[in-house]
Design an enzyme around this catalytic site. Structure first.
Site, PDB file in Angstrom:
ATOM      1  N   CYS A   1      36.268  31.803  49.758  1.00 32.81           N
ATOM      2  CA  CYS A   1      36.419  32.318  48.393  1.00 32.81           C
ATOM      3  C   CYS A   1      37.668  31.732  47.750  1.00 32.81           C
ATOM      4  CB  CYS A   1      36.497  33.843  48.424  1.00 32.81           C
ATOM      5  SG  CYS A   1      36.693  34.615  46.791  1.00 32.81           S
TER       6      CYS A   1
ATOM      7  N   HIS B   1      59.697  32.595  48.062  1.00 35.26           N
ATOM      8  CA  HIS B   1      60.477  33.829  48.104  1.00 35.26           C
ATOM      9  C   HIS B   1      60.984  34.137  46.695  1.00 35.26           C
ATOM     10  CE1 HIS B   1      61.219  34.138  52.608  1.00 35.26           C
ATOM     11  NE2 HIS B   1      60.669  32.940  52.484  1.00 35.26           N
TER      12      HIS B   1
ATOM     13  N   ASP C   1      67.615  35.691  54.310  1.00 33.76           N
ATOM     14  CA  ASP C   1      66.255  35.777  54.839  1.00 33.76           C
ATOM     15  C   ASP C   1      66.344  36.092  56.328  1.00 33.76           C
ATOM     16  OD1 ASP C   1      63.662  35.482  55.625  1.00 33.76           O
ATOM     17  OD2 ASP C   1      63.449  33.388  55.010  1.00 33.76           O
TER      18      ASP C   1
ATOM     19  N   CYS D   1      37.195  37.629  48.772  1.00 26.13           N
ATOM     20  CA  CYS D   1      36.204  38.236  49.661  1.00 26.13           C
ATOM     21  C   CYS D   1      36.211  37.505  51.002  1.00 26.13           C
ATOM     22  CB  CYS D   1      34.810  38.195  49.021  1.00 26.13           C
ATOM     23  SG  CYS D   1      34.153  36.529  48.769  1.00 26.13           S
TER      24      CYS D   1
ATOM     25  N   CYS E   1      30.491  31.999  46.721  1.00 26.05           N
ATOM     26  CA  CYS E   1      30.910  33.020  47.677  1.00 26.05           C
ATOM     27  C   CYS E   1      30.003  34.243  47.557  1.00 26.05           C
ATOM     28  CB  CYS E   1      32.369  33.401  47.461  1.00 26.05           C
ATOM     29  SG  CYS E   1      32.693  34.279  45.914  1.00 26.05           S
TER      30      CYS E   1
ATOM     31  N   TYR F   1      70.191  32.584  57.299  1.00 24.37           N
ATOM     32  CA  TYR F   1      68.770  32.230  57.296  1.00 24.37           C
ATOM     33  C   TYR F   1      68.292  32.287  58.744  1.00 24.37           C
ATOM     34  CZ  TYR F   1      64.559  29.305  56.975  1.00 24.37           C
ATOM     35  OH  TYR F   1      63.270  28.821  57.068  1.00 24.37           O
TER      36      TYR F   1
ATOM     37  N   HIS G   1      31.619  37.390  44.993  1.00 25.01           N
ATOM     38  CA  HIS G   1      31.774  37.260  43.542  1.00 25.01           C
ATOM     39  C   HIS G   1      30.776  36.283  42.924  1.00 25.01           C
ATOM     40  CE1 HIS G   1      35.810  38.083  45.380  1.00 25.01           C
ATOM     41  NE2 HIS G   1      35.799  39.055  44.488  1.00 25.01           N
TER      42      HIS G   1
END
Length: 516
Positions: free
Chosen positions: A493, A303, A196, A507, A467, A155, A470
């Site tokens: 958003c 992960h 990782d 967005c 927003c 890691y 949308h």
């Protein structure tokens, strides 16, 4: 076939939360179910976030597996790796760390190479975070030849942009990892580095590589360039000794990511990076790797697991190495000495005269218990006159004997104020009228402010703004980065982060909740 799987689990208890177990850490079959679902002979976990003092038996001892842990010695609930091997893949040796500083000389692997460029203190610091664990196995090829295979479960550190010393730590850790892997390879063992690595190697391994400044000049990527080689490269002193098994078998696979931001919800649109790898030495990858895969459908962490299948069989050792968790004193079933549990406690000094007691009671309490028992037996044996039942009124009469025998002065209560006669109804009414006349009339501004305050309290929070992309309600976030805007709240958003070309992704709407 030998199947190996690596997974940054982001806390070994995290995947257990979804199982039907009230207390995951005490559920004896929860972790085994997770391991069985991964369906691997060897499972390497990173970021376990447990230390030895909080490791419980259900997490350490899993039926059908032998486990090996490396704990962080510098911080609690941080880092840590663990390797679980099926009994059919029991290693012949196991070792914690890359440098040999924590080696026990009993079942260790060895082969450290020339580490003169590191000081002993630096090696200890690099291995103190519990980031590497080695297991060595005997494998048999299809031709019947037995060979040695060393797995390095790793890691690698993350380089925080705000902490330049962590970048230095990361690069020194990379250097130590490469030296140890190449030393094992030079000693005749095949080597697999899996885990990782905390670096997206190439632009194809990152969702938005074009927005990163000097992507290919990153020190971590340049290190991977030197460690790895391509299949067509000819062997030479400047050619990497290892290969990325996934890119060897899937050289042009797009959007093959293994890590996503949880805060932005990027996993919904697969907008992440590939940080987890199964690397092998060139001969091993070319000759024995049959598959290299990702498991993005497995949830429970930020992960996903990655793995590989080798066209070899594992020859299990007859006995587990000394590092095996079942040999730890707390899990070995051996009786521990009671001195390990005894800790001297500091006794608080006895406070004198906490409770006032009559002197005859204090003297009676100081008499030895043995004498009291003796006198009790003596009275019973002599059969003295029995006590008569007391009258109820005797309990309400003042005791003269107590005042004579006791030398303790009882405190007297001071008078709060002079005694006054209660007011009549007319006096109360007159006082109320005078009080109302003396009140200052409330201004219109104060009344309006108070009215507005209660209206805002009773009406609830104001609706979220929409927003711009949308026309959907936003979400509120808080700035956590140190700077002039730290702690400020803003609207953005609510959709998950994704490719800019995807209309269903977030967005660019942004609005401060309050002007500065």
């Amino acid at each position: 076939m030998l199947r190996v799987v690596s997974w940054n689990i982001n806390g070994i208890r995290s995947p257990l939360q979804g199982l039907a177990c009230q207390e995951p850490s005490s559920c004896p079959t929860a972790l085994r179910r997770v391991l069985d679902e991964l369906d691997a002979d060897i499972v390497c976990l990173q970021e376990t976030k447990v230390t030895r003092d909080v490791l419980t038996e259900p997490l350490a001892i899993v039926e059908g597996y032998n486990s090996y842990f490396s704990f962080s010695r510098s911080r609690s609930g941080y880092s840590g790796v663990a390797t679980f091997c099926k009994d059919s893949a029991t290693p012949v040796a196991a070792e914690e760390g890359l440098s040999g500083v924590f080696a026990t000389l009993n079942g260790d692997i060895g082969c450290y190479g020339n580490m003169d460029e590191f000081t002993q203190e630096e090696l200890r610091v690099l291995d103190s975070e519990g980031r590497a664990l080695l297991t060595q196995h005997k494998i048999r090829t299809l031709e019947g030849k037995e060979k040695t295979l060393t797995l390095i479960n790793v890691y690698c550190p993350h380089a925080d942009p705000g902490k330049p010393e962590r970048l230095t730590f990361k690069m020194r850790f990379y250097r130590l990892l490469q030296m140890r892997a190449e030393a094992l390879l030079a000693a005749g063992s095949h080597v697999i580095i899996l885990g990782d690595l905390n670096t997206a190697h190439r632009p194809i391994d990152h969702c938005d590589a074009s927005s990163l400044e000097c992507f290919e000049e990153d020190p971590g990527r340049k290190w991977m360039d030197g460690l790895l080689s391509n299949p067509g490269d000819e062997a030479g002193p400047h050619i990497g000794l290892f290969m990325d098994s996934y890119r060897y078998l899937h050289p042009k696979q797009q959007r093959a990511f293994t890590c996503w931001s949880v805060v932005s919800g990027a996993r919904h649109l697969n907008y992440g990076s590939r940080l987890d790898y199964v690397l092998g030495d060139r001969a091993l990858v070319i000759d024995t790797f049959q598959a290299s895969f990702l498991l993005p459908e497995v949830m429970g962490s930020d992960h996903c697991p990655v793995g590989a299948v080798l066209n070899v069989s594992c020859v299990p050792a007859k006995q587990c190495p000394a590092l095996c968790t079942r040999f730890l004193p707390e899990f070995a079933g051996t009786q521990l000495k009671i001195l390990r549990f005894l800790v001297p406690l500091e006794q608080e000094p006895v406070r004198e005269q906490q409770v006032l007691q009559p002197s005859h009671q204090i003297q009676a309490q100081r008499q030895p218990r043995k004498a009291c028992m003796h006198s009790t037996r003596l009275r019973k044996s002599q059969g003295g006159p029995k006590r008569k039942q007391k009258n109820l009124m005797s309990y309400f009469q003042p005791s003269s004997s107590l005042s004579q025998t006791s030398g303790v002065e009882l405190p007297t209560l001071p008078l709060v104020g002079p005694l006054t006669t209660p007011k009549t109804a007319e006096e109360v009414a007159t006082a109320t009228v005078l009080e109302e006349k003396n009140k200052v009339p409330e201004s219109k501004d104060e009344k309006g402010e108070r009215t507005a305050f209660w209206k805002s309290m009773l009406s609830g929070p104001s609706p979220m703004p929409l927003c711009g992309g949308h026309r959907e309600p936003c979400v509120m976030r808080t700035v956590k980065k140190t700077g002039p805007n730290f702690g400020r709240q803003f609207y953005m958003c609510a959709r998950p982060r994704g490719p800019p070309s995807d209309p269903s992704s977030r967005c660019n709407f942004f609005l401060w909740s309050r002007p500065s």
